[in-house]
Design a protein around this motif. Sequence first.
Motif, PDB file in Angstrom:
ATOM      1  N   ILE A   1      76.289   9.733  18.452  1.00 45.69           N
ATOM      2  CA  ILE A   1      76.915   9.878  20.134  1.00 45.69           C
ATOM      3  C   ILE A   1      75.959   9.412  21.769  1.00 45.69           C
ATOM      4  O   ILE A   1      75.576  10.476  20.972  1.00 45.69           O
ATOM      5  N   ASN A   2      75.946   8.784  21.996  1.00 51.23           N
ATOM      6  CA  ASN A   2      75.029   8.165  23.145  1.00 51.23           C
ATOM      7  C   ASN A   2      76.304   8.893  24.385  1.00 51.23           C
ATOM      8  O   ASN A   2      76.489  10.460  23.910  1.00 51.23           O
ATOM      9  N   ALA A   3      77.023   8.237  25.724  1.00 45.98           N
ATOM     10  CA  ALA A   3      77.369   9.311  26.661  1.00 45.98           C
ATOM     11  C   ALA A   3      78.433   9.744  25.884  1.00 45.98           C
ATOM     12  O   ALA A   3      79.104   8.644  25.228  1.00 45.98           O
ATOM     13  N   MET A   4      79.019  10.224  26.762  1.00 47.98           N
ATOM     14  CA  MET A   4      80.859  11.047  26.142  1.00 47.98           C
ATOM     15  C   MET A   4      80.883  11.252  27.843  1.00 47.98           C
ATOM     16  O   MET A   4      80.173  11.534  28.596  1.00 47.98           O
ATOM     17  N   GLY A   5      82.355  11.160  27.804  1.00 46.73           N
ATOM     18  CA  GLY A   5      82.477  11.056  29.563  1.00 46.73           C
ATOM     19  C   GLY A   5      83.946  11.025  29.544  1.00 46.73           C
ATOM     20  O   GLY A   5      84.857  11.272  28.429  1.00 46.73           O
ATOM     21  N   TRP A   6      84.516  11.697  30.301  1.00 49.14           N
ATOM     22  CA  TRP A   6      86.054  11.835  31.053  1.00 49.14           C
ATOM     23  C   TRP A   6      86.332  10.832  31.685  1.00 49.14           C
ATOM     24  O   TRP A   6      85.521  10.999  33.141  1.00 49.14           O
ATOM     25  N   TYR A   7      87.471  10.280  32.068  1.00 52.04           N
ATOM     26  CA  TYR A   7      88.120   9.516  32.428  1.00 52.04           C
ATOM     27  C   TYR A   7      89.721   9.316  33.155  1.00 52.04           C
ATOM     28  O   TYR A   7      90.106  10.096  32.210  1.00 52.04           O
ATOM     29  N   ARG A   8      90.017   9.306  34.505  1.00 54.00           N
ATOM     30  CA  ARG A   8      91.206   9.507  34.311  1.00 54.00           C
ATOM     31  C   ARG A   8      92.032   8.326  35.129  1.00 54.00           C
ATOM     32  O   ARG A   8      91.009   7.471  35.744  1.00 54.00           O
ATOM     33  N   GLN A   9      93.637   8.263  34.967  1.00 51.48           N
ATOM     34  CA  GLN A   9      94.028   7.569  35.915  1.00 51.48           C
ATOM     35  C   GLN A   9      95.578   8.332  36.284  1.00 51.48           C
ATOM     36  O   GLN A   9      97.062   8.887  35.064  1.00 51.48           O
ATOM     37  N   ALA A  10      96.041   8.358  36.908  1.00 51.57           N
ATOM     38  CA  ALA A  10      97.197   8.322  37.659  1.00 51.57           C
ATOM     39  C   ALA A  10      97.963   7.244  37.837  1.00 51.57           C
ATOM     40  O   ALA A  10      97.770   6.065  37.886  1.00 51.57           O
TER      41      ALA A  10
ATOM     42  N   GLU B   1      95.907  16.223  43.771  1.00 46.50           N
ATOM     43  CA  GLU B   1      95.628  14.651  44.308  1.00 46.50           C
ATOM     44  C   GLU B   1      94.836  15.315  42.558  1.00 46.50           C
ATOM     45  O   GLU B   1      93.757  13.598  42.155  1.00 46.50           O
ATOM     46  N   ASP B   2      94.681  15.263  42.041  1.00 48.43           N
ATOM     47  CA  ASP B   2      93.455  15.613  40.384  1.00 48.43           C
ATOM     48  C   ASP B   2      94.549  15.384  38.996  1.00 48.43           C
ATOM     49  O   ASP B   2      94.119  14.688  37.745  1.00 48.43           O
ATOM     50  N   THR B   3      95.664  15.421  39.037  1.00 52.27           N
ATOM     51  CA  THR B   3      96.929  14.915  38.318  1.00 52.27           C
ATOM     52  C   THR B   3      97.303  13.724  37.895  1.00 52.27           C
ATOM     53  O   THR B   3      96.865  12.510  38.837  1.00 52.27           O
ATOM     54  N   ALA B   4      97.134  13.298  36.612  1.00 55.35           N
ATOM     55  CA  ALA B   4      96.688  12.592  36.161  1.00 55.35           C
ATOM     56  C   ALA B   4      96.764  12.752  34.864  1.00 55.35           C
ATOM     57  O   ALA B   4      96.544  13.611  34.060  1.00 55.35           O
TER      58      ALA B   4
ATOM     59  N   GLN C   1      98.354  14.864  29.585  1.00 49.80           N
ATOM     60  CA  GLN C   1      98.165  15.107  31.236  1.00 49.80           C
ATOM     61  C   GLN C   1      97.502  16.013  31.623  1.00 49.80           C
ATOM     62  O   GLN C   1      97.776  17.329  30.676  1.00 49.80           O
ATOM     63  N   VAL C   2      97.502  16.097  33.143  1.00 52.10           N
ATOM     64  CA  VAL C   2      97.003  17.020  33.775  1.00 52.10           C
ATOM     65  C   VAL C   2      97.949  17.076  35.031  1.00 52.10           C
ATOM     66  O   VAL C   2      98.130  15.972  35.696  1.00 52.10           O
ATOM     67  N   THR C   3      98.024  18.054  35.669  1.00 54.11           N
ATOM     68  CA  THR C   3      99.487  18.039  36.643  1.00 54.11           C
ATOM     69  C   THR C   3      99.268  19.663  37.502  1.00 54.11           C
ATOM     70  O   THR C   3      99.455  20.249  37.057  1.00 54.11           O
TER      71      THR C   3
END
Length: 121
Positions: free
Chosen positions: A31-40, A88-91, A116-118
Amino acid sequence: QVQLVESGGGLVQPGGSLRLSCAASGSIFSINAMGWYRQAPGKARELVAAVTRGGRTNYRDSVKGRFTISRDNAKNTVYLQMNSLKPEDTAVYYCNADVRSGIYDGVNDYWGQGTQVTVSS
């Protein structure tokens, strides 16, 4: 095939903390890069943080100093420790991994199902 399974989302009050985990399984050579994305709601998906196999990290400006990304290469797992959470981190947070399934294979991009993060009082 490769699966990414996320866990750790939920409801938290402003100023609180959550830790997200994402475990990759299946046909994995490396596995090369790993990451976290979010979408509100109503917004585009955005990169939150990423980490290379060697441990180099990068963060979007709005989470610097509050979020920490890390990974355990032996477990094919990436984590996101989120402190001092704000509304504003909710997404929905999505895990992403660039996976090579065989020594002669190319790198493919995989996504988790989202968690989900609320952040709300």
